[in-house]
Design an enzyme around this catalytic site. Structure first.
Site, short mmCIF file in Angstrom:
data_model
loop_
_atom_site.label_atom_id
_atom_site.label_comp_id
_atom_site.label_asym_id
_atom_site.label_seq_id
_atom_site.Cartn_x
_atom_site.Cartn_y
_atom_site.Cartn_z
N HIS A 299 0.85 -1.19 0.00
CA HIS A 299 0.00 0.00 0.00
C HIS A 299 0.88 1.24 0.00
CE1 HIS A 299 -3.39 2.59 0.96
NE2 HIS A 299 -2.64 3.13 1.91
N ASP A 301 0.73 5.15 -0.21
CA ASP A 301 -0.09 6.35 -0.23
C ASP A 301 0.40 7.27 -1.35
OD1 ASP A 301 -1.98 5.91 1.81
OD2 ASP A 301 -0.45 6.30 3.33
N ASP A 411 -7.68 1.43 2.95
CA ASP A 411 -7.28 2.50 3.88
C ASP A 411 -8.01 3.80 3.60
OD1 ASP A 411 -5.85 3.76 5.92
OD2 ASP A 411 -4.28 4.42 4.56
N HIS A 635 -7.06 9.31 -0.90
CA HIS A 635 -7.67 9.32 0.43
C HIS A 635 -6.87 10.02 1.52
CE1 HIS A 635 -5.35 5.43 0.79
NE2 HIS A 635 -5.05 6.00 1.92
#
Length: 1088
Positions: A299, A301, A411, A635
């Site tokens: 993951h 970001d 997330d 996000h």
């Protein structure tokens, strides 16, 4: 006694039990022998006598074996390899112990190394590089090989065999990024703003010879030791694990850590782990009931505690690592989402891109998610969610020939109620997340379930019971995949997503080694759930779908939003960023609609008087704008939880979006015949309102006499008391607040006696930890009303068309807000409503405060309604249960409504998303002032609008339309042939007798039409218009889409990817449609 059989009691054992006791033997003190285990593998006072001292049997540093030179990139630039290795750059000598910085700077090292003769045949040689920051290993000719994390994590680069020749110097480059995996936070607290002057010391730059047996024993002991620590103390498996570990330690001590004794220690370990843990064969035996499905992921970001430019490097570093591990571990499988990240890789790192494509072809590197980024789902518009999927799926299909079947979003801070419907319409029937495990009030009750959308559409949702998407592949992660599984009665299988995440990196070789040993434990002694390396996430969900379809299991259902009981402040933080999102979404809506008309007007019976010939649908510009907006909906960007650098980036990108959009709008208006100076003065020209909404927008004519009873009026009644009125409303304003709002038609007072609507309120805002993210329920206890400056209210507009009063309110010594309350003339239409509008200008310089505006009402209902994407969500206005109370702050889009039988009040806004309704008080959130991770979040000047819309009767299309009209600026331009262009703009509107809840939300051209295609996928013949229609009120809707002067040959209902579902009949009046409650329907029209 009868029936007895003779038993032979002779011992069969040859061993002789001794008659005399040899020595005393005491009972093991369990906790002492368990606590002893740490001596063997921990960094501590016994390190030099432990296994850690045996992991490497040789180390070379400095000259003549390792030579370092460095070039310091100027400022905080991130030069490419070609730029960094230019002959004009001066590389200077460097050494271990040197410091490099400041934060965000880049330093390129030229590393020359030579192996001595006796190292050529070492089993494994690695370069260990650790400066406590991120880096990338490059070949001398410019191929990026592997990322480095630093701080003891992923510091090794395995020297390949072709570099293992005697006495020959080899050169590599290492790109050092002066940031850690989580940026450069101050004081060691991850979410604090970046330290601009952080420096990093090069602590390690060594060639090491790895003792592979010792390394393997390290992982053997780790997992068996976890069994000793984590298995129940009343299990034989726990006791045996402890005995095995102590036996290993005793053997190591007796053999003084020699190579042979380490091999003996491994043999002891295999009594617990089995013989196959050194290869993928461990997964091939005892395959029944392997219910934990491990899947590597990384993951990353797209921005958070670092800017986009650093993310681009993180992608290359992380995915290079995974390509390397996929080559070394046959069982390894890795998934990665976010089309934007793949596109960056394609553009910036072609070598890594080719490696990734090769592994995707093999099937061990797998695309997933189907969206452009892992986006927020609370605040993007419905059409933005559609484009997240359409742009994402189209990218994956165009590059890899396949679409994603699973929406992967681990997330994000809550999940919108319409996602299941949109997922299915985008070709995805499965959804994976885990974020609700962070809830800080209620525990979400399910692991695997059917998630049901507003319209009844469902997807299978799985939330990893390990409760993380960045599992370290520990023994405990495997164990928790069962012990925390909440849906065992329906289906016991689970996903275990493992790998370094957020800052990137992905799985490590150590994680893969641990998983092998966890499976070895399950195969050999049992008790630990069996973990397997899943072939794919799709395989896992295929199994679930098959069992559901065949009736082997029936999953529970969850209807509506997956509300996240944390991070509620993200609906408000970084207000200007959210405003840019809303404005950009609307601009795209306008351009697409008008550009569609401009490119088809020559096919219409009435051409609109435009100069459309030669005009081309601005697909390139629209793609740029959409991809930019979708990127900013990541996000941590749109929610406001990133560092200041990220918002400088997004501000710059939004500025380009608006500049591109303004030019595209200018071009399309010209193509439609607007804006020509000659037109403005020509006979018969007139102002024409652009009709881009799903209904004909009524705009009050200016310069025409207004009947006295409908005129807007304002009068000063007394000091700081003003009354604004029209034919429908009387509004009393006292010191800037509304003390009376009387609906004359309904004979209804809206504001309770003695209370004040439009009251600005101020709260202390110190959450438990996550500043930019959270607002906690206890902040409501600090409510403080803001009083307007004495005698500051004044009349600023007084005409029959509009009246307004302005009030200035001091917030603090540094902050103020100026509000303008206005009222327009009412209309003679008996069904029309009037609204009280408020414009606000705010100068905001606060610390950990929260500004809101309140609207107490005379309405009673236990539920309030909020606009969400393509629909309405109803939430409690009470705190009966902890589930109700948890929703003390919620997300809404353009309006919120509180209605009772016969009457209601809607609050509209132009750029806000945070709202609350408690009892009869409605509260719009305006601004926050967190200091982490952006120390200057929201500081400065802000502009915003809201409105109060009282309405007789239930919540209906009046609020839906008013919310849209409040956000979409009325655009009027002169046109030489007004009737023709009006008729053209009447195309694709619903007939008057259509259900009022139906909304034509989007009008656009087909993605792959020959004259619009961007070439990603094969173009299709003909011209198509795509319409997006939805039911906005929650009831079955029927209607007719009229085509106006546009000739439509055929029509189909299609999905979000514009694949045909079924043909729809086209009649002389248009296209008859029927939608179920809250359905989102797309239609593809083939033009004659």
């Amino acid at each position: 006694m009868g029936g007895e059989s003779h038993r032979n009691l002779t011992s069969l054992s040859s061993a002789k039990y001794p008659q005399l006791a040899a020595r005393p033997k005491g009972k093991q003190i369990h906790h002492i022998y368990r606590d002893r285990l740490g001596q063997f593998t921990n960094n501590g006072q016994y390190k030099q006598q432990s296994l850690l001292a045996k992991l490497y049997d040789g180390r070379l540093s400095d000259e003549p074996h390792v030579k370092l030179e460095v070039w310091h990139a100027p400022g905080v630039t991130r030069p490419t390899f070609k730029e960094a290795t230019s002959k004009k750059n001066e590389y200077v000598e460097a050494k271990k112990g040197d410091w490099f910085g400041p934060s965000w700077s880049t330093h390129w090292f030229r590393v020359r190394f030579t192996l001595p003769y006796d190292w050529i045949y070492k089993p494994q040689v690695e370069l260990h590089w650790d400066a406590n920051n991120e880096g990338m290993v490059w070949t001398e000719d410019g191929n990026p090989l592997q990322g480095l994390t630093g701080g003891g994590e992923r510091v090794e680069w395995v020297v390949p065999q072709e570099f293992r020749d005697y006495d020959k110097e080899h050169t590599i480059y290492i790109e050092m990024a002066c940031n850690g995996m989580f940026g450069n936070p101050q004081g060691g607290d991850t979410i604090q703003p970046p330290d601009p002057n952080r420096y990093f010391q090069l602590a390690e730059a060594d060639l090491v010879s790895v003792n592979l047996d010792a390394r393997a024993l390290f992982y053997d002991f780790w997992v068996i030791g976890d069994a000793a620590r984590e298995f129940p103390e009343d299990s034989w498996q726990e006791h045996q694990a402890l005995q095995i570990c102590n036996e290993i330690m005793d053997c190591f001590i007796a053999g003084e850590g020699s190579r042979s004794c380490i091999r003996d220690c491994r043999d002891i370990a295999k009594k617990y782990l089995g013989n196959d843990v050194d290869s993928e064969k461990v997964y091939e035996s005892n395959t029944d009931h392997a219910i934990v499905n491990a899947m590597g992921n990384c993951h990353i970001d797209t921005c958070w505690l670092w800017p986009w430019a650093e993310t681009q490097r993180k992608i290359a570093r992380s995915w290079s690592n995974q390509c390397d591990l996929l080559d070394r571990y046959p069982e390894h499988r890795f998934v990665a989402s976010q089309a934007q990240q793949y596109k960056w890789l394609e553009q910036l790192y072609p070598y890594v891109w080719d490696r990734v494509k090769s592994h995707i072809k093999k099937g061990n590197f797998q695309t997933i998610g189907g969206s452009w980024v892992e986006h927020d789902t609370n605040m993007p518009s419905g059409e933005s969610l559609v484009r997240q999927f359409s742009y994402g799926q189209r990218f994956f299909e165009s590059r890899f020939g396949e679409r994603c079947k699973t929406f992967w979003l681990p997330d994000t801070f809550g999940y919108s109620t319409q996602l299941p419907q949109l997922c299915r319409l985008a070709g995805m029937t499965r959804f994976f997340t885990q974020k609700l495990s962070w809830n800080n009030i209620n525990n979400f009750p399910h692991t695997t379930f059917n998630w049901v959308s507003l319209d009844g559409s469902q997807v299978i949702c799985h939330m990893a019971p390990c409760e993380t998407y960045t599992a370290e592949a520990h023994f405990g992660d495997v164990s928790r995949s069962v012990s925390q599984h909440k849906s065992m009665d329906q289906d016991a299988t689970s996903l275990l997503p493992f790998g370094k995440g957020d800052g990137g990196g992905g799985p490590t070789f150590g994680m893969l080694e641990k998983l092998r040993r966890c499976r070895g434990v399950s195969n050999t002694v049992g008790l630990l759930p069996k973990v397997r390396m899943a072939e794919s996430v799709e395989e896992f969900f295929d199994g679930l779908e098959k069992r559901c379809a065949e009736g082997d299991t029936e999953l529970v259902t969850w209807y509506g939003e997956l509300y996240f009981e944390l991070h509620r402040g993200t609906y408000t933080t970084q207000a200007n960023n959210k405003r840019n999102n809303r404005k950009a979404e609307i601009l795209l809506h306008e351009i697409e609609h008008l550009a569609t008309l401009a490119t088809i007007q020559e096919l219409a019976t009435v051409q609109g008087g435009g100069k459309g010939k030669g005009y081309k649908y601005p697909k390139k510009e629209l793609d740029f704008m959409w991809e930019a907006v979708l990127l900013c909906q990541f996000h941590d960007c749109l929610p406001g939880s990133a560092i200041e650098m990220c918002y400088r980036d997004s501000d710059e990108l939004y500025a380009k979006v608006f500049k591109t959009g303004e030019k595209a709008m200018e071009d399309v208006l010209g193509a439609l015949g607007f804006g020509d100076e000659a037109v403005a003065s020509s006979e018969g020209s007139e102002e024409v309102v652009l009709q881009t909404l799903g209904w004909h927008r009524q705009v009050p004519a200016t310069g025409i006499a207004i009947a006295a009873q409908h005129q807007a009026r304002v009068a000063r009644e007394e000091e700081n008391v003003f009354v604004l009125a029209n034919g429908q409303l009387d509004v009393e304003v006292t010191n800037g607040a509304i003390t009376s709002l009387y609906d004359k038609k309904a004979k209804r007072q809206v504001v309770p006696k003695g209370q004040k609507a439009n009251q600005l309120v101020f709260f202390d805002d110190k959450p438990l930890y996550w500043q930019a993210w959270d607002v906690e329920v206890f902040h409501l206890r600090s409510r403080k009303e803001l009083e307007a400056n004495q005698s500051s209210t004044k009349i600023v507009m007084n005409s029959a068309e509009r009246v307004a009063v302005e009030t200035t309110t001091k917030i603090s010594e540094e902050s103020w807000i100026k509000t303008t309350i206005s009222l327009h003339a009412s209309t003679s239409d008996s069904s029309a409503t009037s609204q009280v509008e408020v414009e606000a200008e705010v100068e905001w310089h606060e610390t950990m405060k929260f500004l809101k505006v309140e609207f107490p009402t005379t309405i009673t209902n236990t539920e309030a309604s909020y606009e969400t994407q393509f629909g309405i969500i109803r939430r409690p206005t009470h705190y009966n249960t902890t589930w109700d109370m948890a929703k003390f702050e919620v997300c809404c889009h353009k309006w919120a409504d509180l209605s009772e039988h016969g009457y209601g009040v809607s609050i509209l806004n132009d750029s806000k998303y945070g709202f609350a309704t408690a009892g009869n008080v409605m509260r719009l959130s305006l601004l926050r002032a967190p200091k982490a991770p952006d120390a200057h979040a929201d500081m400065g000047r802000h502009y915003m609008k809201w409105a109060i819309l009282p309405h007789a009767g239930a919540l209906d299309e009046r609020t839906v339309r008013a919310g849209m009209e409040f956000n979409v600026e009325t655009r009027a331009h002169r046109h030489a042939e007004p009737e023709s262009v009006k008729e053209l703009m009447s195309a694709f509107k619903l007939s008057d007798d259509s259900s009022k809840g139906l909304v034509v939300d989007t009008v656009k051209r087909g993605e792959d039409d020959e004259d619009t295609s961007n070439g990603d996928l094969p173009p299709k013949k003909g011209r198509h218009v795509v319409l997006r229609v939805y039911d906005s009120l929650g009831g079955m809707g029927t209607g007719t889409v009229r085509f106006g002067p546009v000739k439509v040959e055929k029509a189909w209902k299609c999905d979000l990817l514009e694949d045909v579902i079924e043909e729809v009949e086209v009649g002389s009046e248009g296209m008859e449609i029927e939608l179920r409650a809250f359905e989102v329907a797309s239609y593809k029209l083939w033009l004659a």
